[in-house]
Enzyme design. Structure first.
Site, short mmCIF file in Angstrom:
data_model
loop_
_atom_site.label_atom_id
_atom_site.label_comp_id
_atom_site.label_asym_id
_atom_site.label_seq_id
_atom_site.Cartn_x
_atom_site.Cartn_y
_atom_site.Cartn_z
N GLU A 54 0.86 -1.19 0.00
CA GLU A 54 0.00 0.00 0.00
C GLU A 54 0.90 1.24 0.00
OE1 GLU A 54 -3.32 -2.16 2.89
OE2 GLU A 54 -1.68 -0.97 3.74
N TYR A 80 3.37 4.99 13.81
CA TYR A 80 2.40 4.89 12.72
C TYR A 80 1.35 5.99 12.82
CZ TYR A 80 3.28 0.79 9.81
OH TYR A 80 3.78 -0.08 8.86
#
Length: 589
Positions: A82, A201
């Protein structure tokens, strides 16, 4: 090596580094990080390709970025990649790599045009009750307590999260939210994984919080990552006379200390089973991809499971041998010592006729044969005991794929619990059984499941013992710096080397570590693009906070009586100012 931003240096060509014509480079591994390093050596380091040597233990390049047609088993993809618009180093590289399909354009040009014309988004993020809409409806479902836990983690110093697990910083209210469902299935986080990686993240991708429920934040290649990313790089390197040596396992890099300096002095390897050594001087640069998420992966078939290979892989053994020589070379055992916590299993399902595709179309709400976005990312069977997810990328996913077939990627986060239709753990299932479990959660009538799984599909299971090894709890120093202290001719590359602020398990991390390694060892006079600073942008923070609260405005939140008075007075104070305009523009009030 230094960081830059803006486009002043983005379009500049650096001067040729001093003494580069006397230097050679040896790269261990031929995954994305190593290939990227070789490309940077040529493009920015202006090193001659014939002085660059790439050693690979397998008979083909690509590492984790794979995609092959096995003549006996069929199409195989172990995972997918991704990507997003702020992969600064990745796009810096691929604007220079020529397309293999269109003359005169780059891989980035192709990718940009494709994703502009056919933007990615999902119409069905999660199902339950055998293929029915789980009605997550784009909502995060975070309670006030869970929201506060995210904010607290966001603000916590890295050093205060050393060796902590995600379960150490969140409670059940967070784990029961849609946010965690989206997050863990998209990134493959488990609650025993690193709280520090979770924090990194959140900070790294805070600008994409709004796109998390429907994957509108993501961009994908036209084909599998091997054909779309790896092959163009390999062709570029081969055209520049880079030397590839396959079936070569590097077993050690030996160092010599000269005062405070640490010099790589010898490479030990097995080439076609024969022991060889390469003596090095300071002008010989060595780049090692330490660790691997796909090491010891095994393939099954329709009729037999993929075995869990618990042996120590060659890349882990190499890193351990290097790490024994100096503490600054990291601590591989923190990542590779507990495969029960680092494994999951994927499977490649190829449909063989027209019987399964209508069920896919019913769930994804798109024609899977259109050549455009299909599922737009993974669809998660929310009530699956395996926590099964699957994705159908743009088809064909392989250039040689027949037009009437679909290639589907399936994965299960929990490999050690019995399924809901097949009452066996995923790791014990053959391809037919994994397909049956998938078809069950797709809502196919039970009377048809076995027949479709045996006659209308071909499945190749893949067990990956180290796939989430980089998420294991860690402390500073467990991952070695890209260029360890006092090393003048040696660098680490890839997901188990350490660089500031970026996040592992991304293509960007591989390319960023490669760029930093090459720019440091050759002292290239051009900045490495810094990590996108969205976590310091007040606009992004305001917008993402509102989105995480499912559109609820901060100004509408009920606070305890004394704080509510302060809030009202504060809103009056900013009325008619640019601050009020800012808060309104980004949905806060």
């Amino acid at each position: 090596m230094y960081y830059s931003n803006g486009n002043y240096e983005a379009f500049a060509r650096p001067r040729k580094p001093e003494g580069v014509d006397k230097k050679s480079a040896y790269l261990v591994g031929s995954g994305l990080a190593s290939l990227s390093a070789a490309c940077f050596l040529i493009r920015d380091g202006q090193m001659k390709g014939e002085r660059i040597h790439i050693f690979e233990e397998l008979p083909l390049p690509g590492g984790a970025c794979d995609g092959i047609k096995d003549e006996q088993k069929g199409f195989v993809i172990r995972g997918g990649r991704e990507m997003e618009n702020h992969f600064e180093c990745l796009w810096d590289l691929f604007h220079s790599i020529p397309s293999l399909e269109t003359e005169g354009v780059s891989v980035l040009d192709e990718f940009y045009w494709l994703n502009k014309k056919d933007p990615n988004f999902s119409l069905m993020r999660a199902t339950q009750g055998r293929g029915q809409d789980a009605h997550t409806d784009g909502k995060f479902g975070l309670s006030e307590k869970a929201s506060q836990e995210i904010i607290k983690l966001f603000m916590t110093r890295d050093e205060d999260l050393n060796d902590k697990k995600i379960s150490d910083v969140f409670t059940d209210e967070f784990f029961s939210s849609n946010f965690w469902l989206y997050w863990r299935t998209m990134f493959a986080f488990e609650d025993w994984h690193s709280a520090l990686e979770m924090k990194l993240y959140i900070q790294r991708f805070i600008h994409h919080i709004g796109g998390l429920p429907d994957f509108s934040a993501l961009k994908f290649t036209k084909y599998n990552q091997y054909e779309s990313l790896i092959l163009p790089m390999v062709k570029y390197l081969e055209a520049n006379h880079v030397q590839f040596q396959y079936n070569t396992t590097v077993t050690n890099v030996l160092f010599e200390k000269q005062g405070t300096k640490k010099l790589a002095k010898q490479i030990a390897c097995l080439h076609d089973g024969i022991q060889e050594t390469i003596d090095l001087v300071e002008d010989d640069l060595v780049f090692v991809t330490n660790g691997s998420c796909t090491e010891n992966s095994t393939l099954g078939a329709n009729t037999h499971p993929a075995k869990l290979n618990a042996e120590e892989g060659a890349c882990w053994r190499l890193w351990k041998n290097i790490a024994k020589q100096d503490d600054s070379f990291g601590h591989p055992e923190k990542f590779c010592s507990d495969i029960e916590k680092t494994n999951w299993e994927s499977a490649t399902v190829t449909t063989l006729d027209d019987k399964i595709p209508p069920y896919i179309e019913k769930i994804c709400k798109r024609d899977p044969f259109s050549g455009k976005v299909v599922t737009g990312g993974i669809v998660t069977a929310k009530d699956s005991s395996w926590l099964m997810s699957y994705t159908v990328n743009r088809q064909p996913h392989f250039k040689e794929q027949p037009k009437d077939q679909l290639v589907v990627w399936v994965y299960g986060l929990f490999t050690d619990v019995p399924g809901d239709y097949i009452k066996k753990p995923m790791r014990d299932c053959n391809g037919i059984e994994i397909t049956e479990e998938w078809l069950y959660h797709m809502g196919i009538p039970e009377s048809e499941i076995h027949d479709l799984a045996t006659k209308s599909a071909l499945c190749v299971p893949c067990m990956l013992p180290y796939i989430t090894a980089f998420f294991m709890p860690r402390s500073k120093g467990d991952r070695p710096r890209v260029v360890p202290e006092c090393c003048s001719n040696f660098a680490f590359l890839g997901q188990f080397s350490d660089t500031l602020r970026d996040t592992v398990f991304t293509t960007e991390y591989s390319v960023r570590t490669a760029m930093e390694a090459v720019y440091t060892l050759l002292d290239i006079d051009r900045g490495v693009p810094e990590v996108f600073n969205s976590c310091y942008d007040i606009r992004v923070l305001l917008s993402s906070s509102t989105k995480m609260m499912d559109g609820q405005k901060m100004g509408d939140i009920k606070l305890p009586f004394p704080l509510n008075i302060v809030k009202k007075k504060g809103l009056k104070k900013i009325k008619g100012t640019v601050i009020e305009d800012l808060l309104k523009r980004y949905g806060t009030i």
